[in-house]
Scaffold this motif. Structure first.
Motif, PDB file in Angstrom:
ATOM      1  N   PHE A  44       0.841  -1.215   0.000  1.00 20.03           N
ATOM      2  CA  PHE A  44       0.000   0.000   0.000  1.00 20.03           C
ATOM      3  C   PHE A  44       0.861   1.243   0.000  1.00 20.03           C
ATOM      4  CE2 PHE A  44      -3.545  -2.358   2.511  1.00 20.03           C
ATOM      5  CZ  PHE A  44      -3.936  -2.998   1.346  1.00 20.03           C
ATOM      6  N   PRO A 104      -4.030  -3.755  -4.781  1.00 21.84           N
ATOM      7  CA  PRO A 104      -4.246  -5.077  -5.369  1.00 21.84           C
ATOM      8  C   PRO A 104      -5.538  -5.138  -6.174  1.00 21.84           C
ATOM      9  CG  PRO A 104      -3.519  -5.290  -3.106  1.00 21.84           C
ATOM     10  CD  PRO A 104      -3.678  -3.824  -3.348  1.00 21.84           C
ATOM     11  N   LEU A 105      -6.548  -4.388  -5.726  1.00 19.12           N
ATOM     12  CA  LEU A 105      -7.818  -4.414  -6.442  1.00 19.12           C
ATOM     13  C   LEU A 105      -7.662  -4.045  -7.909  1.00 19.12           C
ATOM     14  CD1 LEU A 105     -10.317  -2.805  -3.951  1.00 19.12           C
ATOM     15  CD2 LEU A 105     -10.456  -5.071  -4.979  1.00 19.12           C
ATOM     16  N   PHE A 114      -4.140 -13.412  -2.209  1.00 18.03           N
ATOM     17  CA  PHE A 114      -5.237 -13.835  -3.077  1.00 18.03           C
ATOM     18  C   PHE A 114      -4.881 -15.143  -3.760  1.00 18.03           C
ATOM     19  CE2 PHE A 114      -5.226  -9.224  -2.904  1.00 18.03           C
ATOM     20  CZ  PHE A 114      -6.538  -8.929  -2.575  1.00 18.03           C
ATOM     21  N   MET A 150      -2.316 -11.233   9.176  1.00 17.36           N
ATOM     22  CA  MET A 150      -2.747  -9.970   9.770  1.00 17.36           C
ATOM     23  C   MET A 150      -2.764 -10.086  11.298  1.00 17.36           C
ATOM     24  SD  MET A 150      -5.958  -7.629   8.723  1.00 17.36           S
ATOM     25  CE  MET A 150      -7.251  -8.824   9.000  1.00 17.36           C
ATOM     26  N   SER A 165      -0.497  -1.198   6.370  1.00 22.26           N
ATOM     27  CA  SER A 165       0.301  -2.313   5.851  1.00 22.26           C
ATOM     28  C   SER A 165      -0.635  -3.251   5.119  1.00 22.26           C
ATOM     29  CB  SER A 165       0.962  -3.073   6.996  1.00 22.26           C
ATOM     30  OG  SER A 165       2.013  -2.313   7.522  1.00 22.26           O
ATOM     31  N   CYS A 166      -0.086  -3.936   4.138  1.00 25.54           N
ATOM     32  CA  CYS A 166      -0.932  -4.850   3.378  1.00 25.54           C
ATOM     33  C   CYS A 166      -0.704  -6.275   3.854  1.00 25.54           C
ATOM     34  CB  CYS A 166      -0.620  -4.731   1.892  1.00 25.54           C
ATOM     35  SG  CYS A 166      -1.621  -5.813   0.894  1.00 25.54           S
ATOM     36  N   TYR A 167      -1.779  -6.948   4.225  1.00 29.36           N
ATOM     37  CA  TYR A 167      -1.657  -8.334   4.659  1.00 29.36           C
ATOM     38  C   TYR A 167      -2.400  -9.267   3.723  1.00 29.36           C
ATOM     39  CZ  TYR A 167      -0.561  -5.768   8.949  1.00 29.36           C
ATOM     40  OH  TYR A 167      -0.022  -4.910   9.855  1.00 29.36           O
ATOM     41  N   LEU A 168      -2.839  -8.737   2.596  1.00 30.52           N
ATOM     42  CA  LEU A 168      -3.753  -9.493   1.745  1.00 30.52           C
ATOM     43  C   LEU A 168      -3.043 -10.529   0.875  1.00 30.52           C
ATOM     44  CD1 LEU A 168      -6.075  -6.602   0.558  1.00 30.52           C
ATOM     45  CD2 LEU A 168      -6.562  -8.346   2.286  1.00 30.52           C
ATOM     46  N   THR A 174      -9.856 -14.468  -0.924  1.00 33.54           N
ATOM     47  CA  THR A 174      -9.106 -13.373  -0.337  1.00 33.54           C
ATOM     48  C   THR A 174      -8.854 -13.705   1.126  1.00 33.54           C
ATOM     49  OG1 THR A 174     -10.314 -11.909  -1.774  1.00 33.54           O
ATOM     50  CG2 THR A 174      -9.069 -10.890  -0.003  1.00 33.54           C
ATOM     51  N   VAL A 175      -7.626 -13.759   1.496  1.00 39.34           N
ATOM     52  CA  VAL A 175      -7.308 -14.094   2.884  1.00 39.34           C
ATOM     53  C   VAL A 175      -6.223 -13.167   3.405  1.00 39.34           C
ATOM     54  CG1 VAL A 175      -7.987 -16.501   2.861  1.00 39.34           C
ATOM     55  CG2 VAL A 175      -5.723 -15.852   2.047  1.00 39.34           C
ATOM     56  N   ALA A 176      -6.152 -13.082   4.706  1.00 47.88           N
ATOM     57  CA  ALA A 176      -5.095 -12.274   5.311  1.00 47.88           C
ATOM     58  C   ALA A 176      -4.514 -13.053   6.474  1.00 47.88           C
ATOM     59  CB  ALA A 176      -5.663 -10.927   5.760  1.00 47.88           C
TER      60      ALA A 176
END
Lengths: 112, 732
Positions: B170, B176-177, B214, B199, B209-212, B194-196
């Motif tokens: 980010f 990501p979208l 896919f 996180m 922060s990005c935890y994503l 979609t999972v994290a």
């Protein structure tokens, strides 16, 4: 930015919130602080997403975070009034089921 | 030779080569039992011998090799494991095949002797007997294979894309979208997860922060490259894995199959070419291979890493590897070798020699008549002649590695026989030398290695008692040194026992009790003929039998042998051999109107013999060269017995080196570099000291080629004497 989160109602541990702003990387920091604070006081929470005009990955991530926090703290969290932007993203990422909330689609939003 | 005989000769040669290859392959398998290429070459050896034996109707060979081939086929297909036991049986089978071939070639009319028949039967039993128990489950876990491709959302005709964004995504402006939206323009997202998983909870979670992560099942006709390009901008902030749909595998397999066979590709390149991988996948796999190699001792093969990283499916890697092996095999079969009669090669080299001489003659004439325009032509022809010379000589050069690797078997067998644990280490196998030398060095080498194994290396118990590892080691090494090749046989055994050698030498009357010999001189005694009788050898802890023969053989090749031993620590024997080139680069000098050639590779430098600059001791025959004692030899004195020096004449010193020894040759004139064709001297001149050959100069005169090593020894000896020796002894 003013009041990003509006407290609509609060009684007996039931809290109604409304997000009246975009949920993007620019706002999530503030939104997380406020929402987390509200969650701490509640047994049941309802978040109105009708005012979310824009949502990006950070916003989605924040929603996922809230859901998880709520589950771990035994809070019943429901999202309501999903705005068009929110619905589009949740569908794109196949997350509607994840949140398990009924999504009410107004008759006219697709055309707008 | 009629046609059949010629064909039989080729068969014999081919069989011998194949069997040698087979032996090497078997010995290699002892250390690397899973090497498919080696197993394939074993199979091919047996298969080819069987095929060609069939052509000649050598049925005994066919029926035997057929069994060996079947066993190897099973090994090749993974139906049977190869172990030490099977390797031993196969080694025996290899020897047996060799005997069968010999019998068929020499006594084909006679029936197979009983002993060979019995051996055949016994070996076939050993080869096939364990077939049932030795079977390994051949159907590799199919379910496993599929799950490797699948993950949680395996759908056959979908691409599987996994995106693990990094925490800074980010902050680096990634959304990501947007990538996923863009992906939708290339095809249909069948499923997305979609999972994290990483996180953190509560305050620790940083919403910026990005935890994503896919996981996407994606249906599209786009190529892997195109799909990867969608995420190009995210590549730094996201761990991207794109696995092709299973349905595409067939297509890739076909493409792999159709790949060009004219050269061997690297695995990664092959998979990139068919589109199963992208360059980035390969780069990343290579990167992790390098990193793994730093932390672990053994690196994983690239294919395994690629499958682990989930960027390609196992069957594709397997197919690519198979294709690669096929191509290699095909190329090896097509390798352009051509058998040439050695005498024809010799003739060619002689002719090239003559060409070198006449080109020198031409240069001389061009120079003498001052034809400047012809000079350019002569110069370019000269360059051509010297490259023809080099190429012609290279034809006869072979690597010593093959000779070396034959000793693996010797070491293996002898150490088993002696109940010792000995490992042979080979280095410098790519050192090249003349084929004739390679052939002749084989016997002395065998002898020296056997000695090292038998007398040098102690039994495991003795070694442990002496505080050494139980496994002894013998090292074979070859390298080039100043125009010579040096072959070393080093062991870490007991070393030579000087006292015993001296005692034996005194008893044998070789030396007196008050010998006053130095340690190297004592070690040198083992080369003496008197010390080499059998009963002495058994008493001697060091080497004994036939060392005088070894030395004689090596000296016959104009080489030298030296020994270096430390008692208790081991022995190193160094053989120094000339490359025996028929033509060498020489350095021409002249003294008393006579011209001499010094091999250029042995010339260190040329200096002026100026009494004011170097400290010359005319009596002891040495000069002080920059603080070093350099013995010198006046070539004029040595060859012409010239006594009264007219010291007004300007003289030069050519500093030459042979191994560690250095000396100076005093000459009147330096003529410089000269391509020299070595003409051997006749028998009559064999005893001539200081001369190793002769050459014909461009003007038809003869120049002598100096035996530098011998002359250096003479110079060193001279240094010690106050009076020059009478000339009669010098020119024997």
């Amino acid at each position: 930015m003013g009041v990003a989160i509006e407290l609509k109602q609060q009684k007996k541990g039931v809290i109604h919130l409304a997000i009246r702003d975009e949920m993007t990387i620019y706002s999530v920091q503030e939104q997380k602080l406020q929402l987390s604070a509200y969650l701490k006081t509640a047994k049941e929470a309802q978040i109105d997403l009708g005012g979310v005009t824009e949502i990006d990955s950070a916003g989605v991530q924040l929603l996922m975070f809230l859901k998880r926090e709520a589950v771990s703290q035994n809070i019943k969290l429901s999202l309501t009034q999903h705005s068009q932007a929110v619905v589009e993203v949740l569908e794109l990422l196949n997350l509607s089921k994840h949140f398990g909330d009924p999504i009410v689609i107004s008759a006219d939003w697709k055309s707008s | 030779m009629n046609e059949l005989d010629a064909a039989l000769t080729i068969f014999a040669q081919e069989a011998e080569e194949l069997l040698t290859d087979m032996e090497n392959a078997l010995l290699a398998l002892e250390t690397m039992p899973d090497d498919n290429e080696t197993i394939n070459s074993l199979f091919r050896a047996m298969h080819t011998i069987k095929g060609s034996s069939g052509l000649f109707g050598f049925n005994s060979i066919v029926s035997f090799t057929h069994e060996a081939e079947s066993v190897l086929d099973k090994v090749r297909n993974g139906e049977r494991a190869i172990d030490a036991e099977l390797i031993s049986v196969l080694l025996e089978s290899k020897d047996h095949t060799s005997k069968l071939v010999e019998h068929c070639l020499t006594h084909n009319d006679e029936p197979l002797p009983d002993e060979l028949t019995i051996a055949s039967e016994r070996l076939i039993k050993q080869l096939t007997g364990r077939q049932v128990t030795g079977m390994q489950p051949s159907d590799v876990d199919d379910a496993n294979l599929q799950s490797e491709g699948g993950g949680e959302i395996s759908v056959d005709d979908n691409w599987l894309i996994s995106l693990d964004f990094q925490q800074d995504a980010f902050r680096n402006g990634m959304d990501p979208l947007s990538f996923i939206r863009y992906l939708k323009t290339l095809g249909e997202i069948k499923q997305i997860l979609t999972v994290a998983p990483e996180m953190p909870a509560g305050e620790a979670m940083d919403p910026e922060s990005c935890y994503l992560h896919f996981r996407i099942a994606f249906q599209s006709d786009a190529s892997k490259q195109t799909i990867e390009a969608v995420f190009e901008f995210a590549a730094d902030d996201c761990d991207i894995k794109i696995l092709p749909p299973n349905a595409k595998i067939d297509e890739y397999l076909k493409l792999l199959d159709a790949q060009d066979e004219s050269y061997v590709n690297r695995l990664g390149d092959m998979l990139v070419q068919v589109g199963a991988l992208t360059q980035r996948d390969v780069a990343r796999a290579l990167q992790s291979q390098v990193e793994a190699a730093e932390t672990e001792a053994s690196g994983k093969p690239l294919g395994e890493i690629l499958v682990e990283q989930q960027v390609v499916q196992q069957p594709l890697v397997e197919q690519a590897l198979k294709k690669q092996a096929q191509t290699k095999q095909k190329l090896a079969a097509e390798a352009n070798y051509i058998r040439v009669d050695a005498t024809k090669l010799g003739q060619l080299i002689n002719l090239v020699g003559e060409l070198v001489i006449s080109s020198a003659a031409m240069n001389l004439i061009v120079e003498r008549h001052g034809m400047s325009d012809a000079g350019d032509v002569a110069a370019s022809m000269n360059a051509l002649v010297s490259s023809i010379r080099d190429t012609a000589l290279e034809l006869r050069m072979v690597q010593i590695g093959e000779t070396f690797s034959r000793f693996r078997r010797v070491v293996r067998d002898v150490s088993k026989e002696l109940n010792k644990d000995i490992e042979l280490y080979i280095s410098g196998g790519d050192t090249e030398l003349d084929k004739t030398v390679v052939e002749k060095i084989n016997d002395p080498l065998t002898h020296l290695i056997r000695n090292a194994l038998d007398h040098g290396i102690e039994s495991p118990e003795q070694r442990i008692a002496a505080g050494k590892p139980a496994q002894g080691s013998v090292q074979l090494n070859a390298f080039h040194q100043s125009g010579h090749i040096v072959i070393q046989i080093a062991d870490d055994g007991a070393g030579l026992n000087s006292e015993k050698i001296v005692a034996k030498a005194i008893a044998g009357g070789l030396i007196k009790a008050n010998h006053g010999l130095s340690q190297p001189e004592i070690h040198d005694l083992i080369f003496a003929a008197g010390l080499s009788t059998k009963e002495q050898a058994t008493n001697l802890s060091g080497r004994g039998v036939g060392m005088d023969v070894v030395r004689k053989n090596i000296e016959a090749l104009r080489g030298t042998v030296s020994i270096d031993s430390v008692e208790g620590q081991g022995t190193t024997i160094s053989i120094e051999l000339p490359l025996t080139l028929a033509i060498i680069d020489g350095f021409m000098v002249a003294t008393d109107q006579e011209r001499y050639i010094i091999p250029l590779s042995m010339v260190d430098e040329c200096i002026e013999m100026d009494p004011s600059e170097c400290d010359i001791d005319e009596v002891q025959h040495y000069i002080n060269l920059r603080g070093q004692v350099l013995p010198y030899l006046r070539l004029g004195d040595y060859f012409h017995n010239r006594r009264n020096h007219t010291s007004k004449k300007r003289e030069s010193i050519v500093v030459v080196r042979s191994g560690q020894d250095k000396a100076g040759f005093v000459v009147d004139e330096l003529h410089g570099e000269h391509q020299t064709v070595i003409k051997p001297l006749g028998k009559v001149f064999e005893q001539l000291k200081g001369i190793s050959g002769a050459t014909v100069l461009g003007d038809g005169n003869v120049a002598l080629i100096l035996d530098v090593q011998g002359l250096i020894q003479a110079a060193i000896k001279d240094k010690g004497r106050a009076m020059p020796r009478p000339s009669s002894q010098r020119l024997q």
